[in-house]
Design a protein around this motif. Structure first.
Motif, mmCIF file in Angstrom:
data_model
loop_
_atom_site.group_PDB
_atom_site.id
_atom_site.type_symbol
_atom_site.label_atom_id
_atom_site.label_comp_id
_atom_site.label_asym_id
_atom_site.label_seq_id
_atom_site.Cartn_x
_atom_site.Cartn_y
_atom_site.Cartn_z
ATOM 1 N N ASP A 63 -1.610 17.870 -20.565
ATOM 2 C CA ASP A 63 -3.030 17.635 -20.266
ATOM 3 C C ASP A 63 -3.430 18.181 -18.902
ATOM 4 O O ASP A 63 -4.548 18.647 -18.709
ATOM 5 C CB ASP A 63 -3.357 16.138 -20.337
ATOM 6 N N GLY A 64 -2.534 18.123 -17.920
ATOM 7 C CA GLY A 64 -2.808 18.703 -16.616
ATOM 8 C C GLY A 64 -3.857 17.970 -15.806
ATOM 9 O O GLY A 64 -4.361 18.494 -14.808
ATOM 10 N N LYS A 65 -4.228 16.750 -16.174
ATOM 11 C CA LYS A 65 -5.257 16.024 -15.429
ATOM 12 C C LYS A 65 -4.655 15.405 -14.170
ATOM 13 O O LYS A 65 -3.470 15.090 -14.110
ATOM 14 C CB LYS A 65 -5.871 14.940 -16.308
ATOM 15 N N GLN A 74 3.359 13.646 -12.733
ATOM 16 C CA GLN A 74 3.687 13.605 -14.154
ATOM 17 C C GLN A 74 2.562 14.166 -15.005
ATOM 18 O O GLN A 74 2.811 14.847 -16.010
ATOM 19 C CB GLN A 74 4.004 12.167 -14.566
ATOM 20 N N HIS A 75 1.320 13.883 -14.612
ATOM 21 C CA HIS A 75 0.191 14.435 -15.353
ATOM 22 C C HIS A 75 0.132 15.957 -15.240
ATOM 23 O O HIS A 75 -0.157 16.662 -16.214
ATOM 24 C CB HIS A 75 -1.122 13.826 -14.840
ATOM 25 N N TYR A 84 0.834 -1.205 0.000
ATOM 26 C CA TYR A 84 0.000 0.000 0.000
ATOM 27 C C TYR A 84 0.871 1.258 0.000
ATOM 28 O O TYR A 84 0.540 2.262 -0.637
ATOM 29 C CB TYR A 84 -0.931 0.018 1.209
ATOM 30 N N SER A 85 1.990 1.205 0.711
ATOM 31 C CA SER A 85 2.923 2.336 0.681
ATOM 32 C C SER A 85 3.485 2.537 -0.722
ATOM 33 O O SER A 85 3.591 3.667 -1.212
ATOM 34 C CB SER A 85 4.057 2.102 1.679
ATOM 35 N N GLN A 86 3.848 1.430 -1.372
ATOM 36 C CA GLN A 86 4.328 1.514 -2.747
ATOM 37 C C GLN A 86 3.243 2.041 -3.673
ATOM 38 O O GLN A 86 3.509 2.836 -4.580
ATOM 39 C CB GLN A 86 4.777 0.130 -3.215
ATOM 40 N N TYR A 87 1.999 1.629 -3.447
ATOM 41 C CA TYR A 87 0.862 2.091 -4.246
ATOM 42 C C TYR A 87 0.692 3.608 -4.142
ATOM 43 O O TYR A 87 0.533 4.312 -5.145
ATOM 44 C CB TYR A 87 -0.403 1.372 -3.778
ATOM 45 N N ASP A 88 0.739 4.121 -2.918
ATOM 46 C CA ASP A 88 0.591 5.563 -2.714
ATOM 47 C C ASP A 88 1.721 6.345 -3.392
ATOM 48 O O ASP A 88 1.488 7.407 -3.987
ATOM 49 C CB ASP A 88 0.568 5.882 -1.216
ATOM 50 N N ILE A 89 2.938 5.820 -3.318
ATOM 51 C CA ILE A 89 4.078 6.503 -3.934
ATOM 52 C C ILE A 89 3.916 6.557 -5.450
ATOM 53 O O ILE A 89 4.142 7.597 -6.082
ATOM 54 C CB ILE A 89 5.386 5.793 -3.550
ATOM 55 N N GLU A 90 3.510 5.445 -6.058
ATOM 56 C CA GLU A 90 3.365 5.414 -7.513
ATOM 57 C C GLU A 90 2.206 6.288 -7.977
ATOM 58 O O GLU A 90 2.292 6.937 -9.026
ATOM 59 C CB GLU A 90 3.163 3.968 -7.979
ATOM 60 N N VAL A 91 1.112 6.310 -7.228
ATOM 61 C CA VAL A 91 -0.013 7.180 -7.587
ATOM 62 C C VAL A 91 0.396 8.647 -7.526
ATOM 63 O O VAL A 91 0.080 9.434 -8.428
ATOM 64 C CB VAL A 91 -1.222 6.905 -6.665
ATOM 65 N N SER A 92 1.101 9.033 -6.485
ATOM 66 C CA SER A 92 1.566 10.411 -6.364
ATOM 67 C C SER A 92 2.507 10.778 -7.506
ATOM 68 O O SER A 92 2.434 11.882 -8.064
ATOM 69 C CB SER A 92 2.259 10.615 -5.017
ATOM 70 N N ASP A 119 -6.094 6.983 -15.526
ATOM 71 C CA ASP A 119 -6.874 6.178 -16.453
ATOM 72 C C ASP A 119 -6.998 4.752 -15.920
ATOM 73 O O ASP A 119 -6.266 4.324 -15.040
ATOM 74 C CB ASP A 119 -6.221 6.167 -17.837
ATOM 75 N N GLU A 120 -7.937 4.004 -16.517
ATOM 76 C CA GLU A 120 -8.133 2.619 -16.097
ATOM 77 C C GLU A 120 -6.895 1.776 -16.380
ATOM 78 O O GLU A 120 -6.529 0.896 -15.602
ATOM 79 C CB GLU A 120 -9.355 2.026 -16.826
ATOM 80 N N GLY A 121 -6.254 2.029 -17.520
ATOM 81 C CA GLY A 121 -5.041 1.281 -17.849
ATOM 82 C C GLY A 121 -3.923 1.533 -16.859
ATOM 83 O O GLY A 121 -3.168 0.621 -16.503
ATOM 84 N N GLU A 122 -3.804 2.777 -16.382
ATOM 85 C CA GLU A 122 -2.778 3.107 -15.406
ATOM 86 C C GLU A 122 -3.075 2.447 -14.056
ATOM 87 O O GLU A 122 -2.161 2.005 -13.356
ATOM 88 C CB GLU A 122 -2.673 4.621 -15.252
ATOM 89 N N LYS A 123 -4.355 2.383 -13.691
ATOM 90 C CA LYS A 123 -4.724 1.760 -12.419
ATOM 91 C C LYS A 123 -4.453 0.258 -12.439
ATOM 92 O O LYS A 123 -4.099 -0.329 -11.414
ATOM 93 C CB LYS A 123 -6.200 2.017 -12.121
ATOM 94 N N GLU A 124 -4.622 -0.378 -13.601
ATOM 95 C CA GLU A 124 -4.375 -1.812 -13.695
ATOM 96 C C GLU A 124 -2.900 -2.146 -13.514
ATOM 97 O O GLU A 124 -2.546 -3.235 -13.057
ATOM 98 C CB GLU A 124 -4.863 -2.334 -15.049
ATOM 99 N N ASP A 125 -2.022 -1.218 -13.912
ATOM 100 C CA ASP A 125 -0.583 -1.458 -13.775
ATOM 101 C C ASP A 125 -0.088 -1.264 -12.348
ATOM 102 O O ASP A 125 1.041 -1.662 -12.041
ATOM 103 C CB ASP A 125 0.199 -0.530 -14.714
#
Length: 224
Positions: free
Chosen positions: A120-122, A114-115, A101-109, A126-132
């Motif tokens: 694009d500034g979003k 990067q966005h 979960y710690s790794q998950y939070d780091i990658e999401v941040s 995306d769903e594809g990014e969440k699956e990875d």
């Protein structure tokens, strides 16, 4: 007109180019499928499962050998091994859940930063990014299951043997055989020398069981 024809004839003739065109659609489908599969991520999951099973085997076998050093009845060994299996599986699951979960939070941040830095500034993914992204629940379940599978090896090997010395010998022998199998799998998945991997796992398991048995035997002899 003649001048133009001479100039055209002096121009270098382009070489023939060949294109590798697949004879059917099956080659394209296989290529697309191989691209979608993350073989590196799959190998990491399999290797983590092998290590978790090895940990469950060594921990449970060592506990059973420790109790067997001072108590000869099979019931005490089985209860101790079962308690160790449940406690170890829970510990592995909780630890893996928190870690992933710690790794998950780091990658999401990192993805959100990067966005924002891109055009694009979003901020949403995306769903594809969440699956990875790694799944904490799947990681916790896989770790607990792997630990239980490894712990069942010494438990089942000692359940139906009444003789004390025979029971200890069977636990050591079956656990050693399983450790060799785990060593082979760990070496293959980790692209490491198989013989060295087997020796490390086997010697480590023997040391854990011998140290636990020896120290518990000393405590029993001291009357504590």
């Amino acid at each position: 007109m003649a001048t133009l024809e001479v100039e055209a004839s002096n121009q270098p003739i382009p070489k023939e180019t060949t294109l590798d065109i697949p004879e059917n659609d099956s080659e394209l489908q296989i290529t697309d499928q191989e691209i979608k599969i993350n073989y590196s991520q799959r190998a990491q999951w399999l290797r983590a499962a092998v290590l978790g099973a090895s940990d469950g085997l060594v921990s449970t076998a060592s506990l059973m050998m420790g109790v067997g050093a001072i108590k000869q009845d099979v019931k005490s060994m089985i209860i101790t091994g079962f308690a160790g299996m449940v406690a170890g599986a829970c510990s592995m699951a909780i630890g893996e859940f928190v870690s992933v979960y710690s790794q998950y939070d780091i990658e999401v941040s990192q993805m959100k930063r990067q966005h924002k830095a891109s055009d694009d500034g979003k901020e949403s993914l995306d769903e594809g990014e969440k699956e990875d992204l790694p799944s904490p629940l799947k990681a916790a379940g896989a770790s607990a299951l792997a630990f239980v599978v490894g712990a069942l090896v010494p438990l089942l090997s000692a359940s139906f043997i009444k003789g004390y010395k025979v029971r200890l010998g069977v636990v050591v022998a079956i656990s050693s055989l399983a450790l060799i199998v785990f060593g082979v799998l760990g070496g293959v998945l980790g692209r490491a020398p198989v013989k060295k991997s087997c020796l490390r796992v086997l010697i480590g398991g023997w040391l854990a069981m011998a140290i636990t048995f020896g120290l518990t035997k000393l405590i029993g002899l001291a009357g504590i």
